[in-house]
Design a protein around this motif. Structure first.
Motif, PDB file in Angstrom:
ATOM      1  N   HIS A 177       0.842  -1.206   0.000  1.00 20.41           N
ATOM      2  CA  HIS A 177       0.000   0.000   0.000  1.00 20.41           C
ATOM      3  C   HIS A 177       0.868   1.243   0.000  1.00 20.41           C
ATOM      4  CE1 HIS A 177       0.704   0.613   4.330  1.00 20.41           C
ATOM      5  NE2 HIS A 177       0.617  -0.692   4.404  1.00 20.41           N
ATOM      6  N   GLY A 178       0.268   2.331  -0.477  1.00 22.42           N
ATOM      7  CA  GLY A 178       0.973   3.604  -0.568  1.00 22.42           C
ATOM      8  C   GLY A 178       0.024   4.666  -1.063  1.00 22.42           C
ATOM      9  N   GLU A 179       0.571   5.668  -1.739  1.00 24.05           N
ATOM     10  CA  GLU A 179      -0.226   6.818  -2.137  1.00 24.05           C
ATOM     11  C   GLU A 179       0.327   7.425  -3.426  1.00 24.05           C
ATOM     12  OE1 GLU A 179      -1.814  10.645   0.303  1.00 24.05           O
ATOM     13  OE2 GLU A 179       0.291  10.137   0.616  1.00 24.05           O
ATOM     14  N   VAL A 180      -0.597   7.908  -4.273  1.00 25.39           N
ATOM     15  CA  VAL A 180      -0.247   8.642  -5.484  1.00 25.39           C
ATOM     16  C   VAL A 180      -0.843  10.038  -5.346  1.00 25.39           C
ATOM     17  CG1 VAL A 180      -0.489   8.784  -7.997  1.00 25.39           C
ATOM     18  CG2 VAL A 180      -0.196   6.545  -6.896  1.00 25.39           C
ATOM     19  N   ILE A 181       0.005  11.045  -5.507  1.00 25.16           N
ATOM     20  CA  ILE A 181      -0.417  12.440  -5.369  1.00 25.16           C
ATOM     21  C   ILE A 181      -0.157  13.139  -6.694  1.00 25.16           C
ATOM     22  CG2 ILE A 181      -0.094  14.585  -4.072  1.00 25.16           C
ATOM     23  CD1 ILE A 181       1.279  12.642  -1.911  1.00 25.16           C
ATOM     24  N   VAL A 182      -1.210  13.662  -7.299  1.00 31.97           N
ATOM     25  CA  VAL A 182      -1.121  14.326  -8.597  1.00 31.97           C
ATOM     26  C   VAL A 182      -1.400  15.808  -8.384  1.00 31.97           C
ATOM     27  CG1 VAL A 182      -2.063  14.460 -10.934  1.00 31.97           C
ATOM     28  CG2 VAL A 182      -1.901  12.236  -9.778  1.00 31.97           C
ATOM     29  N   THR A 183      -0.489  16.657  -8.864  1.00 34.86           N
ATOM     30  CA  THR A 183      -0.606  18.101  -8.643  1.00 34.86           C
ATOM     31  C   THR A 183      -0.278  18.861  -9.920  1.00 34.86           C
ATOM     32  OG1 THR A 183       0.195  17.767  -6.375  1.00 34.86           O
ATOM     33  CG2 THR A 183       0.212  20.019  -7.197  1.00 34.86           C
ATOM     34  N   GLU A 184      -1.096  19.848 -10.217  1.00 33.84           N
ATOM     35  CA  GLU A 184      -0.736  20.794 -11.269  1.00 33.84           C
ATOM     36  C   GLU A 184       0.376  21.661 -10.698  1.00 33.84           C
ATOM     37  OE1 GLU A 184      -2.501  24.512 -13.860  1.00 33.84           O
ATOM     38  OE2 GLU A 184      -3.817  23.481 -12.461  1.00 33.84           O
ATOM     39  N   THR A 185       1.418  21.907 -11.473  1.00 35.60           N
ATOM     40  CA  THR A 185       2.540  22.690 -10.981  1.00 35.60           C
ATOM     41  C   THR A 185       2.861  23.824 -11.949  1.00 35.60           C
ATOM     42  OG1 THR A 185       4.786  22.553 -10.074  1.00 35.60           O
ATOM     43  CG2 THR A 185       4.315  21.167 -11.967  1.00 35.60           C
ATOM     44  N   VAL A 186       3.240  24.959 -11.389  1.00 38.25           N
ATOM     45  CA  VAL A 186       3.605  26.122 -12.187  1.00 38.25           C
ATOM     46  C   VAL A 186       4.942  26.640 -11.667  1.00 38.25           C
ATOM     47  CG1 VAL A 186       2.949  28.459 -12.880  1.00 38.25           C
ATOM     48  CG2 VAL A 186       1.186  26.715 -12.553  1.00 38.25           C
ATOM     49  N   ARG A 187       5.879  26.829 -12.573  1.00 40.45           N
ATOM     50  CA  ARG A 187       7.190  27.402 -12.245  1.00 40.45           C
ATOM     51  C   ARG A 187       7.444  28.522 -13.233  1.00 40.45           C
ATOM     52  NH1 ARG A 187      10.286  22.997  -9.758  1.00 40.45           N
ATOM     53  NH2 ARG A 187       8.892  22.425  -8.058  1.00 40.45           N
ATOM     54  N   GLY A 188       7.323  29.747 -12.769  1.00 43.35           N
ATOM     55  CA  GLY A 188       7.467  30.877 -13.686  1.00 43.35           C
ATOM     56  C   GLY A 188       6.387  30.818 -14.741  1.00 43.35           C
ATOM     57  N   LYS A 189       6.800  30.753 -16.000  1.00 39.14           N
ATOM     58  CA  LYS A 189       5.839  30.676 -17.104  1.00 39.14           C
ATOM     59  C   LYS A 189       5.532  29.236 -17.498  1.00 39.14           C
ATOM     60  CE  LYS A 189       7.073  35.129 -19.002  1.00 39.14           C
ATOM     61  NZ  LYS A 189       7.504  35.895 -20.157  1.00 39.14           N
ATOM     62  N   ARG A 190       6.219  28.286 -16.861  1.00 41.69           N
ATOM     63  CA  ARG A 190       6.005  26.876 -17.201  1.00 41.69           C
ATOM     64  C   ARG A 190       4.872  26.283 -16.371  1.00 41.69           C
ATOM     65  NH1 ARG A 190      11.434  23.525 -17.818  1.00 41.69           N
ATOM     66  NH2 ARG A 190      11.287  23.508 -15.569  1.00 41.69           N
ATOM     67  N   ARG A 191       4.064  25.475 -17.036  1.00 40.68           N
ATOM     68  CA  ARG A 191       2.950  24.807 -16.390  1.00 40.68           C
ATOM     69  C   ARG A 191       3.090  23.322 -16.681  1.00 40.68           C
ATOM     70  NH1 ARG A 191      -3.106  25.282 -18.279  1.00 40.68           N
ATOM     71  NH2 ARG A 191      -4.130  24.426 -16.457  1.00 40.68           N
ATOM     72  N   GLY A 192       2.769  22.500 -15.699  1.00 38.48           N
ATOM     73  CA  GLY A 192       2.899  21.071 -15.911  1.00 38.48           C
ATOM     74  C   GLY A 192       2.188  20.262 -14.854  1.00 38.48           C
ATOM     75  N   ILE A 193       2.557  18.998 -14.793  1.00 36.59           N
ATOM     76  CA  ILE A 193       1.971  18.071 -13.850  1.00 36.59           C
ATOM     77  C   ILE A 193       3.081  17.400 -13.060  1.00 36.59           C
ATOM     78  CG2 ILE A 193       1.946  16.123 -15.476  1.00 36.59           C
ATOM     79  CD1 ILE A 193      -0.812  15.371 -14.258  1.00 36.59           C
ATOM     80  N   GLU A 194       2.792  17.174 -11.801  1.00 34.09           N
ATOM     81  CA  GLU A 194       3.736  16.489 -10.920  1.00 34.09           C
ATOM     82  C   GLU A 194       3.007  15.293 -10.324  1.00 34.09           C
ATOM     83  OE1 GLU A 194       6.498  18.896  -8.375  1.00 34.09           O
ATOM     84  OE2 GLU A 194       5.162  18.089  -6.828  1.00 34.09           O
ATOM     85  N   VAL A 195       3.654  14.143 -10.332  1.00 36.18           N
ATOM     86  CA  VAL A 195       3.099  12.939  -9.738  1.00 36.18           C
ATOM     87  C   VAL A 195       4.104  12.430  -8.717  1.00 36.18           C
ATOM     88  CG1 VAL A 195       2.221  10.603 -10.134  1.00 36.18           C
ATOM     89  CG2 VAL A 195       1.869  12.380 -11.883  1.00 36.18           C
TER      90      VAL A 195
END
Length: 133
Positions: free
Chosen positions: A57-75
């Motif tokens: 067992h464990g966990e998956v955390i999905v987050t929208e991420t923004v760094r300056g002008k860059r936008r992405g996804i973090e898992v």
């Protein structure tokens, strides 16, 4: 800066599927094309399945991420399982401690723009991946 965060606890195959769907839908919401959405879903699937295979067992955390002008996804995928004794070896193609093809972690690393792993025997493993638009 980070945006919306979605957490999925993983203890069953159904949880893995929910985590993968969550990652794919988040990627779509952020604006990734279909091919990149599938790549992100594949990476999330591999990491979530490793939870079942090695830690139960464990966990998956999905987050929208923004760094300056860059936008992405973090898992972020984490567990408190046995950990990985030799991370460098685990990141080599065709190395497997469980009789698989040994392409999981190295494949995830190749698909993502950012990959980091923290694993200590007896304390578990955390993998953080990021993909930018």
């Amino acid at each position: 800066m980070t945006g919306n965060t979605k957490r999925t606890r993983v203890a069953t195959e159904g949880d893995v599927l929910r985590a993968v769907l969550t990652a794919r839908l988040a990627a779509r919401e952020i604006g990734f094309d279909d091919g990149t959405q599938q790549m992100i879903a594949t990476a999330a699937s591999e990491l979530a399945r490793n939870i079942l295979k090695y830690a139960a067992h464990g966990e998956v955390i999905v987050t929208e991420t923004v760094r300056g002008k860059r936008r992405g996804i973090e898992v972020k995928v984490r567990d408190r399982g046995p950990g990985i004794a030799d991370v460098d070896k685990a990141l080599q193609d065709h190395f497997s401690s469980s009789g698989t093809l040994g392409l999981g972690l190295p494949g995830v690393k190749r698909m993502m723009d950012h990959f980091e792993i923290d694993s200590r025997p007896g304390h578990g493993t955390t993998v953080l991946i990021r993909k930018w638009l």
